[in-house]
Design a protein around this motif. Structure first.
Motif, PDB file in Angstrom:
ATOM      1  N   VAL A  10      56.003  38.833 -39.456  1.00  0.00           N
ATOM      2  CA  VAL A  10      55.617  39.994 -40.255  1.00  0.00           C
ATOM      3  C   VAL A  10      56.741  40.994 -40.378  1.00  0.00           C
ATOM      4  N   ALA A  11      57.869  40.738 -39.704  1.00  0.00           N
ATOM      5  CA  ALA A  11      58.952  41.726 -39.723  1.00  0.00           C
ATOM      6  C   ALA A  11      59.516  41.936 -41.110  1.00  0.00           C
ATOM      7  N   ALA A  12      59.507  40.898 -41.946  1.00  0.00           N
ATOM      8  CA  ALA A  12      60.064  41.046 -43.289  1.00  0.00           C
ATOM      9  C   ALA A  12      59.296  42.060 -44.113  1.00  0.00           C
ATOM     10  N   MET A  13      58.001  42.225 -43.796  1.00  0.00           N
ATOM     11  CA  MET A  13      57.192  43.167 -44.563  1.00  0.00           C
ATOM     12  C   MET A  13      57.193  44.556 -43.937  1.00  0.00           C
ATOM     13  N   LEU A  14      57.129  44.593 -42.611  1.00  0.00           N
ATOM     14  CA  LEU A  14      56.998  45.883 -41.940  1.00  0.00           C
ATOM     15  C   LEU A  14      58.092  46.048 -40.895  1.00  0.00           C
ATOM     16  N   ALA A  15      59.356  45.794 -41.293  1.00  0.00           N
ATOM     17  CA  ALA A  15      60.459  45.807 -40.348  1.00  0.00           C
ATOM     18  C   ALA A  15      60.561  47.154 -39.646  1.00  0.00           C
ATOM     19  N   GLY A  16      60.695  47.066 -38.311  1.00  0.00           N
ATOM     20  CA  GLY A  16      60.944  48.266 -37.536  1.00  0.00           C
ATOM     21  C   GLY A  16      59.735  49.112 -37.229  1.00  0.00           C
ATOM     22  N   THR A  17      58.526  48.676 -37.545  1.00  0.00           N
ATOM     23  CA  THR A  17      57.354  49.494 -37.290  1.00  0.00           C
ATOM     24  C   THR A  17      56.732  49.127 -35.963  1.00  0.00           C
ATOM     25  N   VAL A  18      55.899  50.006 -35.452  1.00  0.00           N
ATOM     26  CA  VAL A  18      55.199  49.763 -34.200  1.00  0.00           C
ATOM     27  C   VAL A  18      53.745  50.137 -34.367  1.00  0.00           C
ATOM     28  N   THR A  49      41.747  44.205 -55.283  1.00  0.00           N
ATOM     29  CA  THR A  49      40.750  45.259 -55.468  1.00  0.00           C
ATOM     30  C   THR A  49      41.174  46.557 -54.809  1.00  0.00           C
ATOM     31  N   ARG A  50      40.492  47.599 -55.228  1.00  0.00           N
ATOM     32  CA  ARG A  50      40.737  48.907 -54.624  1.00  0.00           C
ATOM     33  C   ARG A  50      40.416  48.884 -53.133  1.00  0.00           C
ATOM     34  N   TYR A  51      39.391  48.105 -52.772  1.00  0.00           N
ATOM     35  CA  TYR A  51      39.001  47.989 -51.366  1.00  0.00           C
ATOM     36  C   TYR A  51      40.139  47.381 -50.540  1.00  0.00           C
ATOM     37  N   GLU A  52      40.774  46.323 -51.058  1.00  0.00           N
ATOM     38  CA  GLU A  52      41.875  45.689 -50.337  1.00  0.00           C
ATOM     39  C   GLU A  52      43.041  46.662 -50.151  1.00  0.00           C
ATOM     40  N   ILE A  53      43.333  47.438 -51.187  1.00  0.00           N
ATOM     41  CA  ILE A  53      44.431  48.404 -51.088  1.00  0.00           C
ATOM     42  C   ILE A  53      44.101  49.458 -50.054  1.00  0.00           C
ATOM     43  N   ASP A  54      42.857  49.956 -50.064  1.00  0.00           N
ATOM     44  CA  ASP A  54      42.434  50.952 -49.079  1.00  0.00           C
ATOM     45  C   ASP A  54      42.554  50.389 -47.666  1.00  0.00           C
ATOM     46  N   GLN A  55      42.114  49.137 -47.496  1.00  0.00           N
ATOM     47  CA  GLN A  55      42.189  48.508 -46.183  1.00  0.00           C
ATOM     48  C   GLN A  55      43.644  48.330 -45.731  1.00  0.00           C
ATOM     49  N   ARG A  56      44.492  47.902 -46.646  1.00  0.00           N
ATOM     50  CA  ARG A  56      45.887  47.690 -46.276  1.00  0.00           C
ATOM     51  C   ARG A  56      46.565  49.001 -45.906  1.00  0.00           C
ATOM     52  N   VAL A  57      46.240  50.071 -46.610  1.00  0.00           N
ATOM     53  CA  VAL A  57      46.810  51.376 -46.256  1.00  0.00           C
ATOM     54  C   VAL A  57      46.408  51.758 -44.834  1.00  0.00           C
ATOM     55  N   ARG A  58      45.134  51.599 -44.505  1.00  0.00           N
ATOM     56  CA  ARG A  58      44.665  51.940 -43.160  1.00  0.00           C
ATOM     57  C   ARG A  58      45.367  51.068 -42.108  1.00  0.00           C
ATOM     58  N   ASP A  67      55.929  53.130 -45.101  1.00  0.00           N
ATOM     59  CA  ASP A  67      55.384  53.415 -46.437  1.00  0.00           C
ATOM     60  C   ASP A  67      53.888  53.116 -46.466  1.00  0.00           C
ATOM     61  N   ALA A  68      53.137  53.778 -45.622  1.00  0.00           N
ATOM     62  CA  ALA A  68      51.689  53.543 -45.552  1.00  0.00           C
ATOM     63  C   ALA A  68      50.985  54.363 -46.627  1.00  0.00           C
ATOM     64  N   GLU A  69      51.153  53.933 -47.875  1.00  0.00           N
ATOM     65  CA  GLU A  69      50.537  54.633 -48.994  1.00  0.00           C
ATOM     66  C   GLU A  69      50.147  53.596 -50.060  1.00  0.00           C
ATOM     67  N   PRO A  70      49.249  53.953 -50.973  1.00  0.00           N
ATOM     68  CA  PRO A  70      48.660  52.961 -51.884  1.00  0.00           C
ATOM     69  C   PRO A  70      49.664  52.143 -52.690  1.00  0.00           C
ATOM     70  N   ALA A  71      50.716  52.771 -53.214  1.00  0.00           N
ATOM     71  CA  ALA A  71      51.669  52.025 -54.038  1.00  0.00           C
ATOM     72  C   ALA A  71      52.337  50.907 -53.244  1.00  0.00           C
ATOM     73  N   ALA A 195      53.126  62.135 -36.336  1.00  0.00           N
ATOM     74  CA  ALA A 195      53.021  62.296 -37.788  1.00  0.00           C
ATOM     75  C   ALA A 195      54.132  63.204 -38.318  1.00  0.00           C
ATOM     76  N   LEU A 196      54.446  64.272 -37.591  1.00  0.00           N
ATOM     77  CA  LEU A 196      55.531  65.161 -37.992  1.00  0.00           C
ATOM     78  C   LEU A 196      56.863  64.424 -37.947  1.00  0.00           C
ATOM     79  N   ALA A 197      57.088  63.632 -36.893  1.00  0.00           N
ATOM     80  CA  ALA A 197      58.347  62.885 -36.777  1.00  0.00           C
ATOM     81  C   ALA A 197      58.505  61.898 -37.928  1.00  0.00           C
ATOM     82  N   GLU A 198      57.408  61.223 -38.283  1.00  0.00           N
ATOM     83  CA  GLU A 198      57.474  60.261 -39.388  1.00  0.00           C
ATOM     84  C   GLU A 198      57.783  60.961 -40.708  1.00  0.00           C
ATOM     85  N   ARG A 199      57.224  62.144 -40.895  1.00  0.00           N
ATOM     86  CA  ARG A 199      57.512  62.896 -42.116  1.00  0.00           C
ATOM     87  C   ARG A 199      58.984  63.301 -42.154  1.00  0.00           C
TER      88      ARG A 199
END
Length: 428
Positions: A10-18, A49-58, A67-71, A195-199
């Motif tokens: 999964v690193a190719a999609m979410l490299a460097g995340t924890v 679907t919108r549901y899948e996008i919502d789930q993936r964001v969460r 980049d945990a946002e809908p786009a 959350a502040l650090a990520e911003r």
């Protein structure tokens, strides 16, 4: 606080995340909205679907993806549809045992069982199916790449030589110029600090940006100076921090590092270093054919594009007139060394000594370290752990594997781009 470091699949999609439990609970009640299952985009007639996008964001929020946002979620789901489409066309189906193993591996990185991880997902409004879909997409794409793309990738000795040369000529970092930003994270407010650090990371594009945030949020005396720390020997830094910094380029910021009572960010301003001992020394492979006239030498040079060509031409002359050798540059006679110094590989020159003519050709110029490198030496600690010696080079097999993996990744991304270009992607 536990963390899950992402695996290679999964690193190719979410490299460097924890993954950080307790990020925040999302109520599942909102998932019954009337438009939630409405298709947002079709990929070759497969709906996202919108549901899948919502789930993936969460899910991405829980994993602390940058980049945990809908786009970003929509793009990831589109790419997964394309990968799954290619795998299906190749009759690749995920095996149940592989899926179970993938789920277990992902959960185990946080010392959790699959059931425990699923329970944590549920508490944060993420369904088990979202987790499974994510893992399955990685499995089928990995299998597709292995079956269809890996066999097409080749690594040549010349590529290994070039990579070894690059490694040798890259200074080893000995000092780093860092700026720091330390955000207090009292008990119960860890998520707020994270959350502040990520911003801050997402909005930092220069040293000036980082310095501004440091003056505003950092709880250390260096805040007044924009977080700037003096140039520091790399060896003086904590061993756990060094590899994190070595993955950065100057001008980049670390991902948030969680320590007791705080979240820490570092901005890498600069690096300084020195070459490995012996990095500037060279080994020269060259050939010499002794001839009677300059005209004869010019004729042979014109038909000899490489040292191998020249060796073929030398077969018509006594062996005493031909020489081809590989030696350290310091062992080459000064007269020949000066002339070879200005030649490129497989380039020749004619030397007239008055009583005879030498046709010299440079076959190959190599760093002495690369020419003498076998398997990289290791230093063994008292506990039996083995680590690479600081000045050691990686072995050729290791470099070959690094190049191979990089080329496989590039081939996979190129093929995915082709799939995207040829797909029918439309919105309702």
């Amino acid at each position: 606080m536990r963390r899950i470091l992402l695996g290679a699949s999964v690193a190719a999609m979410l490299a460097g995340t924890v993954f950080v439990p307790g990020f925040g609970t999302h109520p599942a009640s909102a998932q019954s909205g009337s438009g939630l299952f409405k298709p947002v985009v079709y990929v070759n007639d497969s709906a996202v679907t919108r549901y899948e996008i919502d789930q993936r964001v969460r899910f991405m929020q829980l994993l602390r993806a940058p980049d945990a946002e809908p786009a970003a979620a929509e793009k990831a789901l589109i790419d997964e549809r394309l990968r799954s489409f290619a795998a299906k066309q190749a009759d690749i189906r995920p095996k149940e045992e592989d899926v179970n193993k993938g789920l277990e591996e992902f959960a185990s990185r946080g010392n959790l069982s699959v059931d425990q991880f699923v329970q944590l997902l549920r508490q944060n409004g993420v369904d088990r199916q979202t987790f499974e879909d994510f893992v399955v997409a990685g499995i089928v794409w990995r299998d597709y790449v292995r079956q269809r793309l890996v066999g097409q990738v080749r690594v040549t000795d010349a590529e290994i030589d070039e990579e070894m040369k690059k490694i040798i000529e890259t200074p080893q970092t000995s000092h780093v110029g860092l700026s720091e930003l330390i955000i207090p994270a009292p008990e119960g407010r860890e998520d707020e600090a994270m959350a502040l650090a990520e911003r801050i990371v997402s909005q930092t594009h220069s040293e000036a940006d980082f310095a501004s945030f440091a003056r505003q949020y950092s709880a250390t005396p260096s805040a007044e100076n924009g977080g700037r720390l003096p140039l520091t020997p790399l060896a003086n830094l904590p061993p756990t921090l060094r590899p994190i910094l070595m993955q950065l380029q100057p001008g980049q910021t670390t991902q948030p590092l969680q320590v007791k009572g705080a979240v820490v960010l570092f901005f890498l301003r600069e690096t300084r270093g020195t070459l490995r001992p012996g990095a500037t020394q060279q080994v020269i492979e060259y050939a010499r054919l002794r001839l009677a006239t300059a005209e004869e030498a010019a004729r042979i040079a014109a038909v000899s594009r490489t040292c191998n060509d020249l060796e073929v031409q030398s077969g018509r002359y006594p062996a005493s007139q031909w020489m081809r050798q590989t030696v350290p540059e310091g062992q080459i006679p000064t007269g020949e060394g000066v002339r070879l110094a200005v030649l490129d590989d497989n380039e020749s020159t004619i030397v007239n000594y008055g009583g005879g003519i030498d046709l010299l050709m440079l076959c190959k110029r190599s760093p002495a370290l690369a020419a003498n490198a076998g398997e990289a030496p290791v230093a063994t600690s008292n506990e039996g752990d083995q680590t690479r010696a600081p000045d050691a080079l990686p072995g050729r097999d290791e470099v070959r594997n690094q190049i191979f993996n990089r080329k496989v990744g590039e081939a996979a991304e190129t093929y995915l781009a082709d799939l995207r270009a040829n797909a029918i992607i439309r919105r309702p």
